[in-house]
Motif scaffolding. Structure first.
Motif, PDB file in Angstrom:
ATOM      1  N   TRP A 128       1.055  -0.706   0.050  1.00 31.38           N
ATOM      2  CA  TRP A 128      -0.011   0.180  -0.260  1.00 31.38           C
ATOM      3  C   TRP A 128       1.142   1.001  -0.390  1.00 31.38           C
ATOM      4  CZ3 TRP A 128       0.232   3.214   3.716  1.00 31.38           C
ATOM      5  CH2 TRP A 128       1.274   3.160   5.416  1.00 31.38           C
ATOM      6  N   THR A 129       0.321   2.560  -0.089  1.00 30.14           N
ATOM      7  CA  THR A 129       1.016   3.555  -0.316  1.00 30.14           C
ATOM      8  C   THR A 129      -0.065   4.582  -0.016  1.00 30.14           C
ATOM      9  OG1 THR A 129       1.728   5.505  -1.727  1.00 30.14           O
ATOM     10  CG2 THR A 129       0.123   3.694  -3.343  1.00 30.14           C
ATOM     11  N   ASP A 130       0.915   5.659   0.444  1.00 31.30           N
ATOM     12  CA  ASP A 130       0.428   6.366   1.754  1.00 31.30           C
ATOM     13  C   ASP A 130      -0.254   8.038   0.581  1.00 31.30           C
ATOM     14  OD1 ASP A 130       2.316   7.714   1.596  1.00 31.30           O
ATOM     15  OD2 ASP A 130       2.959   7.215   3.722  1.00 31.30           O
ATOM     16  N   GLN A 131       0.390   7.663  -0.938  1.00 36.46           N
ATOM     17  CA  GLN A 131       0.010   8.688  -1.421  1.00 36.46           C
ATOM     18  C   GLN A 131      -1.442   8.881  -1.880  1.00 36.46           C
ATOM     19  OE1 GLN A 131       2.759  10.822  -3.083  1.00 36.46           O
ATOM     20  NE2 GLN A 131       3.677  10.056  -1.561  1.00 36.46           N
ATOM     21  N   LEU A 132      -2.572   7.547  -1.539  1.00 33.08           N
ATOM     22  CA  LEU A 132      -3.860   7.541  -2.118  1.00 33.08           C
ATOM     23  C   LEU A 132      -4.564   6.842  -1.062  1.00 33.08           C
ATOM     24  CD1 LEU A 132      -3.826   6.646  -5.165  1.00 33.08           C
ATOM     25  CD2 LEU A 132      -4.472   4.940  -4.634  1.00 33.08           C
ATOM     26  N   GLY A 133      -5.707   7.389  -1.076  1.00 35.29           N
ATOM     27  CA  GLY A 133      -6.658   7.425   0.017  1.00 35.29           C
ATOM     28  C   GLY A 133      -7.474   6.226   0.219  1.00 35.29           C
ATOM     29  N   ALA A 134      -7.423   4.864  -0.841  1.00 30.98           N
ATOM     30  CA  ALA A 134      -7.807   3.940  -1.101  1.00 30.98           C
ATOM     31  C   ALA A 134      -7.043   3.072   0.016  1.00 30.98           C
ATOM     32  CB  ALA A 134      -7.521   3.318  -2.008  1.00 30.98           C
ATOM     33  N   ALA A 135      -7.948   2.177   0.552  1.00 31.87           N
ATOM     34  CA  ALA A 135      -7.874   1.382   1.900  1.00 31.87           C
ATOM     35  C   ALA A 135      -6.577   0.230   0.362  1.00 31.87           C
ATOM     36  CB  ALA A 135      -8.737   0.269   2.197  1.00 31.87           C
ATOM     37  N   PRO A 136      -5.715  -0.305   1.556  1.00 27.73           N
ATOM     38  CA  PRO A 136      -4.309  -1.413   1.129  1.00 27.73           C
ATOM     39  C   PRO A 136      -5.144  -2.559   1.126  1.00 27.73           C
ATOM     40  CG  PRO A 136      -3.996  -1.135   3.670  1.00 27.73           C
ATOM     41  CD  PRO A 136      -5.406   0.114   3.196  1.00 27.73           C
ATOM     42  N   GLY A 137      -5.021  -3.320  -0.334  1.00 26.66           N
ATOM     43  CA  GLY A 137      -5.788  -3.977  -1.157  1.00 26.66           C
ATOM     44  C   GLY A 137      -6.303  -3.879  -2.465  1.00 26.66           C
ATOM     45  N   THR A 138      -7.143  -2.775  -1.806  1.00 26.73           N
ATOM     46  CA  THR A 138      -7.793  -2.331  -3.525  1.00 26.73           C
ATOM     47  C   THR A 138      -7.203  -2.386  -4.421  1.00 26.73           C
ATOM     48  OG1 THR A 138      -7.183   0.196  -2.848  1.00 26.73           O
ATOM     49  CG2 THR A 138      -9.412  -1.210  -2.294  1.00 26.73           C
ATOM     50  N   VAL A 139      -7.793  -1.922  -5.385  1.00 28.88           N
ATOM     51  CA  VAL A 139      -7.597  -2.095  -7.478  1.00 28.88           C
ATOM     52  C   VAL A 139      -5.912  -0.577  -7.170  1.00 28.88           C
ATOM     53  CG1 VAL A 139      -9.199  -3.707  -8.340  1.00 28.88           C
ATOM     54  CG2 VAL A 139      -9.420  -1.710  -7.795  1.00 28.88           C
ATOM     55  N   ALA A 140      -6.848   0.430  -6.877  1.00 28.77           N
ATOM     56  CA  ALA A 140      -6.887   1.572  -6.907  1.00 28.77           C
ATOM     57  C   ALA A 140      -5.160   1.161  -6.070  1.00 28.77           C
ATOM     58  CB  ALA A 140      -6.955   2.715  -6.233  1.00 28.77           C
ATOM     59  N   GLN A 141      -4.532   0.887  -4.719  1.00 27.89           N
ATOM     60  CA  GLN A 141      -3.503   0.761  -4.108  1.00 27.89           C
ATOM     61  C   GLN A 141      -2.846  -0.616  -5.421  1.00 27.89           C
ATOM     62  OE1 GLN A 141      -1.904   2.093  -1.684  1.00 27.89           O
ATOM     63  NE2 GLN A 141      -3.585   2.927  -0.256  1.00 27.89           N
ATOM     64  N   VAL A 142      -3.114  -1.386  -5.503  1.00 27.63           N
ATOM     65  CA  VAL A 142      -2.259  -2.381  -6.294  1.00 27.63           C
ATOM     66  C   VAL A 142      -1.765  -2.058  -7.647  1.00 27.63           C
ATOM     67  CG1 VAL A 142      -2.722  -4.631  -7.712  1.00 27.63           C
ATOM     68  CG2 VAL A 142      -3.798  -4.378  -5.493  1.00 27.63           C
ATOM     69  N   ARG A 143      -2.400  -0.686  -8.398  1.00 26.84           N
ATOM     70  CA  ARG A 143      -2.411  -0.264  -9.659  1.00 26.84           C
ATOM     71  C   ARG A 143      -1.221   0.860  -9.266  1.00 26.84           C
ATOM     72  NH1 ARG A 143      -6.044   2.851 -13.449  1.00 26.84           N
ATOM     73  NH2 ARG A 143      -5.741   4.121 -11.528  1.00 26.84           N
ATOM     74  N   ALA A 144      -1.362   1.208  -8.687  1.00 29.12           N
ATOM     75  CA  ALA A 144      -0.092   2.287  -7.518  1.00 29.12           C
ATOM     76  C   ALA A 144       0.829   2.206  -7.339  1.00 29.12           C
ATOM     77  CB  ALA A 144      -0.866   3.744  -6.758  1.00 29.12           C
ATOM     78  N   CYS A 145       1.038   1.408  -6.699  1.00 26.50           N
ATOM     79  CA  CYS A 145       2.212  -0.056  -5.943  1.00 26.50           C
ATOM     80  C   CYS A 145       2.906  -0.394  -7.652  1.00 26.50           C
ATOM     81  CB  CYS A 145       1.871  -0.739  -5.043  1.00 26.50           C
ATOM     82  SG  CYS A 145       0.987   0.357  -3.813  1.00 26.50           S
ATOM     83  N   ALA A 146       2.397  -1.473  -8.253  1.00 24.17           N
ATOM     84  CA  ALA A 146       2.645  -1.861  -8.966  1.00 24.17           C
ATOM     85  C   ALA A 146       3.194  -1.367 -10.284  1.00 24.17           C
ATOM     86  CB  ALA A 146       1.523  -2.388  -9.945  1.00 24.17           C
ATOM     87  N   GLN A 147       2.600   0.491 -10.109  1.00 25.64           N
ATOM     88  CA  GLN A 147       3.392   1.337 -11.353  1.00 25.64           C
ATOM     89  C   GLN A 147       4.198   1.614 -10.943  1.00 25.64           C
ATOM     90  OE1 GLN A 147       0.318   3.543 -12.209  1.00 25.64           O
ATOM     91  NE2 GLN A 147       0.314   4.137 -13.932  1.00 25.64           N
ATOM     92  N   GLU A 148       4.623   2.745  -9.505  1.00 19.62           N
ATOM     93  CA  GLU A 148       6.344   2.817  -8.727  1.00 19.62           C
ATOM     94  C   GLU A 148       6.970   1.126  -8.990  1.00 19.62           C
ATOM     95  OE1 GLU A 148       6.838   5.778  -7.417  1.00 19.62           O
ATOM     96  OE2 GLU A 148       4.742   6.016  -8.162  1.00 19.62           O
ATOM     97  N   LEU A 149       6.666   0.300  -9.159  1.00 21.04           N
ATOM     98  CA  LEU A 149       7.503  -0.894  -8.884  1.00 21.04           C
ATOM     99  C   LEU A 149       8.107  -0.730 -10.071  1.00 21.04           C
ATOM    100  CD1 LEU A 149       6.136  -3.038  -6.452  1.00 21.04           C
ATOM    101  CD2 LEU A 149       8.980  -2.227  -5.748  1.00 21.04           C
TER     102      LEU A 149
END
Ligand code: TYD
Ligand code: MG
Length: 469
Positions: free
Chosen positions: A177-198
Motif C-alpha cells: 500500500w502507498t500513503d499517496q492514495l486514500g484507498a484502503a490497502p488491497g484495493t485495485v487502486a492501491q495494487v495499480r499504484a504500487c505496481a506502477q511505482e515498482l
C-alpha cells in the motif's frame, strides 16, 4: 452550473465516466468505478507545453544491444522466461494460493545469490522468521539474500533505491500500500499504484522486479488487468494441489516465446525441475484400459506425452452430463458432434467425462484425435493397443488434418517405448518418406479410426488386423 471536479474511472478497463454507475458499460464489470479528481488544468496538452527538441527516429535495422539476461540456473524457469530474467524488466508471477509461488521465488533468489548476484526478497505476507524457516527447508539459508518483511511502498522504494539489487521479489503485490492514495490497502487502486511505482523503479534502476500476484477464483490475477499490461512478462504457476506437479506457463512475454512451459515437482525440500515431463505424466499408467489414449503433444518447443481418459456411461436421469478436466469443453462438444454425425456413434442419453491425467492443461487442437480415440475406446468398451500414441486435428467434416512437428512427437514417443502412432499422413511438402522414429498408421478420416476400434472388438484389442498401417 459549476463544472464537475471529478470523474469516475473504471478500475478494470480504465474507461472514464462522467457519472457513477454500478456497472462499467465498456467492460461490463460491476463495482469497478472509482471517483478520481479531474485535472484542474483544462488547457489542451498541446497548448500547455513549451516548444523543445522533437523526438528522433532511427532505422528498424539499427544496431541495438541484446538484452542482458540473468540466467538463474533453474532450467525450467530459464526456459519459460526465454533464456533468463531480463535486467530492467518487471515480471508478474500469478497462481492460486499455496501452489508454490513463494517457494519457487525463494529458490530462485537462492540460486542467483549463489552466483554472486545481489538479490532482495520482500515479503508482505510472511514474517522474517517464517521466510527464514522456509529458506532452511529449501537449503538456501546460507546464501546472501537481503530479506525484509514490509508492506508500505515508501520504505520499500527507498531501501531498493539505496541498494539497487539485481533482482527484487515482491511477495505479494496485493499486500502493498502507498500513503499517496486514500484507498484502503488491497484495493485495485492501491495494487495499480504500487505496481506502477515498482515497474518505474525497474526501468530506472535496471533491476529485475518480480511481483507475485494472487489469482481469483475465475483464474485472473486479482486486481486490475492493467497490472498485466504494465509488466513485461506474466507467468502463471498452475497445477492441481492434489498432484505434486506444477506447471509454469508464460501468458505474456516481451522478451521470449509464450508457449513454453516449465514443469516442476513439489517435494518436501521444495520444487525440483522435471527434465522429462512425459515420463512423469505417464507414470502410474498401468496396462492399457478402455477409454485411455496417449496423446503425443507439443508444449512450446518440447514434445510432451500425456494420457487422455474418457468415460462414456449411461446417464442416470435428465440431461446427460459432459464434464472436462484439462481440456476445452467446447472442443469436446465439437468432437462428440463429429463422432455422431460422421461416424454413426450416438451419445444421446450418455454421460461423457474427459480427463487429462497428471493435472496438465492441453490447448492444442492436435489433441482432437486422441480425445476421439479415448471416447471411441470407451464407447466400444475395448482398449487401444498399449504401445500406441495418437495425434491429429479433426475438422468438422470428419477429416484428420496433419499437425506441426510430427517428427518431434514421434521421436519422443519412441524414446518412451511406444511402437506405433496414429495420425494424419505427412504433408507431401515434407519431402521425406521415412516415417521417422515410429511406424505411422496414417488415417485420413475419423471414420477410419472408429472402424479400427470397432474391428478390434471382434479381433482382440491388440490384433494386427485392426491396427495395420
Ligand atoms: P507456497 O510457496 O507458500 O505457495 P504460495 O506462495 O503460492 O501461496 O507453497 C506452499 C505449499 O507448498 C504448502 O502447501 C507446502 C508446500 N511445500 C512443500 O511441499 N515443500 C516445501 O519444501 C515447501 C517450502 C512447501
Ligand atoms: Mg506465498
Amino acid at each position: 452550473m459549476p463544472k464537475p471536479t471529478s470523474v469516475f474511472v473504471c478500475q478494470s478497463c480504465g474507461t472514464v465516466h462522467g457519472k457513477w454507475a454500478g456497472r462499467c458499460d465498456a467492460c461490463g464489470e460491476w463495482n469497478t468505478l472509482v471517483e478520481e479528481a479531474k485535472s484542474q488544468n483544462a488547457a489542451p496538452a498541446h497548448k500547455r507545453r513549451k516548444k523543445g527538441r522533437g523526438m528522433e527516429f532511427v532505422d528498424l535495422g539499427g544496431v541495438s544491444r541484446d538484452v542482458p539476461r540473468l540466467v538463474t540456473g533453474i532450467g525450467e524457469l530459464d526456459r519459460v522466461t526465454g533464456g533468463g530474467l531480463v535486467s530492467g524488466s518487471a515480471l508478474l508471477v500469478g497462481g492460486d494460493p499455496g501452489i508454490g509461488k513463494s517457494t519457487l521465488l525463494l529458490q530462485t533468489v537462492g540460486a542467483l545469490a549463489k552466483q554472486g548476484k545481489t538479490v532482495a526478497y520482500i515479503s508482505g505476507e510472511e514474517s522474517v522468521g517464517q521466510v527464514q524457516r522456509r529458506a532452511r527447508r529449501l537449503l538456501v539459508s546460507d546464501q546472501p539474500v537481503s530479506l525484509a518483511s514490509e508492506t508500505s511502498l515508501g520504505p520499500i522504494l527507498d531501501g531498493l533505491m539505496a541498494s539497487k539489487p539485481d533482482v527484487v521479489i515482491i511477495d505479494s503485490i496485493q499486500t502493498l500500500w502507498t500513503d499517496q492514495l486514500g484507498a484502503a490497502p488491497g484495493t485495485v487502486a492501491q495494487v495499480r499504484a504500487c505496481a506502477q511505482e515498482l515497474v518505474r523503479f525497474a526501468k530506472k534502476s535496471g533491476s529485475c522486479v518480480i511481483l507475485v500476484g494472487h489469482v481469483t477464483k475465475d483464474g485472473q490475477i486479482a486486481g486490475p488487468r492493467v497490472v498485466e499490461h504494465m509488466v513485461d512478462a506474466v507467468l502463471y504457476f498452475e497445477g492441481e494441489r492434489a498432484h505434486q506437479f506444477r506447471i509454469l506457463r508464460a501468458h505474456k512475454n516481451r522478451f521470449g516465446p509464450t508457449d513454453e512451459i516449465g514443469v516442476f515437482e513439489m517435494r518436501d525440500t521444495g520444487l525440483a525441475e522435471v527434465l522429462n515431463p512425459s515420463a512423469l505424466f505417464l507414470d502410474g499408467r498401468g496396462d492399457a484400459s478402455e477409454g485411455s489414449a496417449v496423446f503425443a503433444g507439443l508444449e512450446g518447443s518440447r514434445p510432451v506425452l500425456t494420457e487422455i481418459q474418457a468415460l462414456v456411461a449411461p446417464a442416470a436421469f435428465g440431461t446427460p452430463r459432459r464434464a472436462v478436466v484439462g481440456w476445452d469443453s467446447g472442443r469436446l462438444a465439437m468432437v462428440l458432434a463429429v463422432l455422431e454425425s460422421r461416424c454413426g456413434l450416438s451419445f444421446a442419453g450418455k454421460d461423457v467425462y474427459l480427463n487429462v491425467a497428471g493435472g496438465l492443461r492441453i490447448n492444442e487442437p492436435a489433441a482432437d484425435l486422441a480425445v476421439a480415440a479415448a471416447i471411441a475406446s470407451s464407447a466400444f468398451d475395448i482398449s487401444l493397443p498399449s504401445d500406441l500414441v495418437v495425434f491429429g486435428e479433426i475438422s468438422l467434416s470428419g477429416d484428420v488434418r496433419p499437425v506441426s512437428r510430427s517428427d518431434a512427437r514421434l521421436k519422443e514417443a519412441a524414446k518412451l517405448g511406444f511402437e506405433r502412432a496414429i495420425a494424419a499422413p505427412r504433408p507431401k511438402r515434407d519431402g521425406r518418406n521415412d516415417n521417422g522414429a515410429l511406424p505411422l498408421i496414417s488415417i485420413r478420416s475419423l471414420r477410419d479410426l472408429v472402424r479400427r476400434v470397432e474391428a478390434s472388438v471382434e479381433q482382440g484389442p491388440d490384433s494386427s488386423a485392426s491396427w495395420a498401417a
